[in-house]
Design an enzyme around this catalytic site. Structure first.
Site, short mmCIF file in Angstrom:
data_model
loop_
_atom_site.label_atom_id
_atom_site.label_comp_id
_atom_site.label_asym_id
_atom_site.label_seq_id
_atom_site.Cartn_x
_atom_site.Cartn_y
_atom_site.Cartn_z
N THR A 24 0.85 -1.19 0.00
CA THR A 24 0.00 0.00 0.00
C THR A 24 0.89 1.24 0.00
O THR A 24 1.78 1.37 0.83
CB THR A 24 -0.91 0.01 1.24
OG1 THR A 24 -1.75 -1.13 1.20
CG2 THR A 24 -1.75 1.28 1.28
N GLN A 98 -3.24 -6.86 -7.64
CA GLN A 98 -3.78 -7.49 -6.44
C GLN A 98 -5.18 -6.95 -6.19
O GLN A 98 -5.37 -5.77 -5.93
CB GLN A 98 -2.91 -7.25 -5.21
CG GLN A 98 -3.40 -8.12 -4.04
CD GLN A 98 -2.73 -7.79 -2.73
OE1 GLN A 98 -2.92 -6.72 -2.19
NE2 GLN A 98 -1.95 -8.73 -2.21
N ASN A 175 -3.92 -11.04 5.58
CA ASN A 175 -3.83 -9.82 6.40
C ASN A 175 -5.13 -9.40 7.07
O ASN A 175 -5.31 -8.24 7.42
CB ASN A 175 -3.29 -8.66 5.57
CG ASN A 175 -1.92 -8.96 5.01
OD1 ASN A 175 -1.81 -9.31 3.83
ND2 ASN A 175 -0.89 -8.87 5.83
N TYR A 177 -8.27 -9.29 5.85
CA TYR A 177 -9.29 -8.66 5.03
C TYR A 177 -10.39 -9.66 4.68
O TYR A 177 -10.42 -10.77 5.22
CB TYR A 177 -8.65 -8.02 3.80
CG TYR A 177 -7.63 -6.97 4.17
CD1 TYR A 177 -8.01 -5.83 4.87
CD2 TYR A 177 -6.28 -7.14 3.87
CE1 TYR A 177 -7.09 -4.87 5.25
CE2 TYR A 177 -5.34 -6.18 4.26
CZ TYR A 177 -5.75 -5.05 4.94
OH TYR A 177 -4.83 -4.11 5.34
#
Length: 364
Positions: A24, A98, A175, A177
């Site tokens: 990110t 991604q 992660n 999500y």
């Protein structure tokens, strides 16, 4: 040096085994989700990676996690990504998008509505929004019909990605999500066909994989997982059973690769590698960036075919060449990792050695 050897898999061929991990960077237009104009330059500078995996890209606005995150849900966003893929290909690189849905790891201050999740279970801790850090909120549980809509959001974004020139897509199932929220027992308390047993909890991820593979072909689809990773308040005390079942089902699709984040808490690679006959990309989650020696060790041990490096690629756009030359590695200040500021994005120079061996390019 094994990291610089060519990789030939059933679905992809890479000039080296140094992948750029998804990171990110938070520099997209926050209102439109369109990548920043410098994004093409940023990725093109790093095209000597065997494979680039883009930063997480939301497949629907309800899946956006924070300010400055780009999307792939509109034609305008796709057009901007085409400039990125063309720039990377011009430099001889390969890039996967991604695809990401943040699930409960979001906030009304980010997207203007209550985040959604498998169940109405609030994440512990705080979350970053445009105005700074704030308390998390309880998400809204997705209805069964809505789950099917999210599956199609992933499929539609995958189609846009490939049409925009991406070589493939990596589904973000790690992660903490949305995809991992369905896998984990503490975030998935559903009593319908998507919750309960490990066999039921893998249902949503498998539906996403199948729908995306139908759109763009399994050879262009990858999945990233992080078994046992406690990030974003995930608890997976039965991860071995869950991921064993998941990988058994995934083997039917002959995916481009499986991307595994290994953590000190789980040591997942040693458990999962024997269960996955296809290409495996490994990424280590630790306080310090993964070193060249650690990457070599993973390859030598047979735990990975390709190693993904994240933070080192921020300040070392020519990372494979630096590995080849045993050149000094630059360090980026954490303050420039994220946000709208442009210093710390495309302004890290390539190494300039005196030696003529500085030839580890994406075209070699």
């Amino acid at each position: 040096m094994r990291l610089l050897e060519e990789f030939r898999g059933a679905a992809m061929r890479l000039p080296n085994r140094v992948a750029m991990a998804p990171m990110t960077r938070g520099r997209a237009d926050d209102k439109t989700g369109v990548p920043h104009p410098l994004t093409a330059e940023y990725y093109a500078q790093r095209a000597s990676a065997g494979l680039i995996v883009s930063e997480g890209v939301w497949v629907t606005e309800t899946g956006k996690s924070g300010p400055g995150i780009p999307g792939l849900a509109t034609d305008r966003q796709a057009e901007a990504w085409r400039e990125v893929t063309e720039a990377v290909h011009e430099e001889g690189g390969r890039v996967f998008a991604q695809l990401w849905h943040a699930g409960r790891v979001s906030h009304p201050g980010v997207m203007g509505r209550t985040p959604v999740a498998p169940s109405a279970v609030r994440q512990a801790g705080r979350i970053f929004v445009a105005g700074g850090w704030t308390e998390t909120v309880e998400p809204r549980a997705l209805g069964e019909d809505e789950i099917g809509e999210v599956v199609q959001d992933f499929a539609a974004a995958a189609r846009r990605a490939v049409d925009a020139g991406f070589d493939g897509v990596e589904l973000h199932g790690a992660n903490g999500y949305l995809i991992q929220e369905f896998l984990a027992r503490n975030t998935n308390r559903r009593e319908d066909r998507y919750g309960g047993s490990p066999a039921a909890r893998i249902g949503f991820p498998l539906e996403v994989v199948a729908a995306v593979a139908e759109q763009v072909g399994a050879a262009r689809v990858a999945l990233r997982i992080s078994p046992g990773n406690p990030e974003n308040d995930i608890v997976e005390d039965d991860w071995k059973e869950v991921y064993s079942r998941l990988l058994t089902e995934l083997r039917r699709h002959e995916l481009a690769y499986l991307h595994v984040i290994d953590t000190p808490e789980a040591e997942a690679l040693s458990y999962l590698r024997p269960l996955w006959p296809g290409a495996l990309v490994a990424n280590l989650r630790s306080e310090e960036p993964t070193s060249q020696a650690e990457g070599e060790s993973l390859l030598e041990a047979g735990l990975a075919d390709v190693v993904a490096f994240g933070r080192l690629f921020i300040a070392n756009p020519d990372l494979p060449a630096r590995f080849a030359l045993d050149a000094p590695l630059a360090r980026a200040d954490h303050a420039v990792y994220y946000g709208a500021r442009l210093d710390g994005y495309t302004d890290f120079p390539a190494f300039e050695p005196d030696s003529a061996k500085f030839a580890c390019s994406a075209r070699s």
